[in-house]
Design a protein around this motif. Structure first.
Motif, PDB file in Angstrom:
ATOM      1  N   UNK A  25     -12.173   7.533   9.052  1.00 46.33           N
ATOM      2  CA  UNK A  25     -11.064   6.982   8.435  1.00 46.33           C
ATOM      3  C   UNK A  25     -11.527   7.482   6.030  1.00 46.33           C
ATOM      4  N   UNK A  26     -12.816   7.330   5.547  1.00 49.34           N
ATOM      5  CA  UNK A  26     -13.021   7.843   4.982  1.00 49.34           C
ATOM      6  C   UNK A  26     -12.033   9.365   4.512  1.00 49.34           C
ATOM      7  N   UNK A  27     -12.451  10.118   5.209  1.00 53.54           N
ATOM      8  CA  UNK A  27     -11.284  11.563   5.146  1.00 53.54           C
ATOM      9  C   UNK A  27     -10.049  11.418   4.665  1.00 53.54           C
ATOM     10  N   UNK A  28      -9.397  10.185   5.974  1.00 58.47           N
ATOM     11  CA  UNK A  28      -7.693   9.654   6.079  1.00 58.47           C
ATOM     12  C   UNK A  28      -7.464   8.807   4.537  1.00 58.47           C
ATOM     13  N   UNK A  29      -8.576   8.213   3.999  1.00 53.47           N
ATOM     14  CA  UNK A  29      -8.861   7.415   3.132  1.00 53.47           C
ATOM     15  C   UNK A  29      -8.502   8.578   1.495  1.00 53.47           C
ATOM     16  N   UNK A  30      -8.969   9.186   1.479  1.00 60.58           N
ATOM     17  CA  UNK A  30      -9.064  10.443   0.806  1.00 60.58           C
ATOM     18  C   UNK A  30      -8.064  11.119   0.907  1.00 60.58           C
ATOM     19  N   UNK A  31      -7.643  11.439   2.002  1.00 62.30           N
ATOM     20  CA  UNK A  31      -6.143  12.541   1.639  1.00 62.30           C
ATOM     21  C   UNK A  31      -4.711  11.503   1.786  1.00 62.30           C
ATOM     22  N   UNK A  32      -5.099   9.835   1.826  1.00 59.87           N
ATOM     23  CA  UNK A  32      -3.351   9.200   1.761  1.00 59.87           C
ATOM     24  C   UNK A  32      -4.486   9.179  -0.620  1.00 59.87           C
TER      25      UNK A  32
END
Length: 153
Positions: A81-88
């Motif tokens: 989720x952290x990775x996806x949030x950062x990517x987002x």
């Protein structure tokens, strides 16, 4: 045990982890979490090989998979989720720049269209003024021809 049976057992653990991490076909966070799991397992195998001078056996790999606890699965999902949030955030920042540039271009186009409309109105106004002056001059000569007195003052 043949190669097919070994593959079948390995797939059972892979599927178990996949099913534990990925909840649906469109669960991108789960898929990223599964990728993190695979990276973790790969790192464990590399570390095991370096420390022991040999690759882990199938039973040792099975033991690694069995040791994954629900909190490990939750941790992988939180990391994903952290990775996806950062990517987002990165994607959003890029999109913001593009959207802002498009808005600026649209504003310029609107200004040009407004200016075009302005000059069109100026032309229409000048034509109307010329036509009105022509009508007044024509009216003056018609009145003069008919002998009707006409004065400006």
């Amino acid at each position: 045990m043949g190669a097919l049976e070994e593959n079948s057992n390995e797939n059972a653990y892979m599927n178990h982890m996949f099913e534990s991490l990925v909840t649906s076909d469109d669960d991108v966070v789960g898929m990223v979490a599964y990728s993190l799991y695979k990276l973790s397992k790969r790192d464990w195998i590399a570390n095991f090989s370096q420390e022991n001078g040999r690759s882990p056996s199938k039973d040792e790999c099975d033991e690694y998979v069995k040791k994954m606890m629900p909190r490990d699965i939750d941790r992988l999902r939180v990391l994903a989720e952290g990775i996806m949030s950062e990517y987002g955030g990165v994607v959003l920042a890029d999109a913001y720049s593009e959207i802002r540039e498009e808005a600026r271009e649209d504003e310029i186009i609107c200004q040009i269209q407004k200016q075009g409309a302005f000059w069109k109105q100026v032309g229409t106004g000048l034509f109307s003024a010329f036509l009105f002056a022509l009508i007044l001059i024509l009216l003056y000569y018609i009145l003069k021809f008919l002998g009707i007195p006409f004065s400006f003052g």
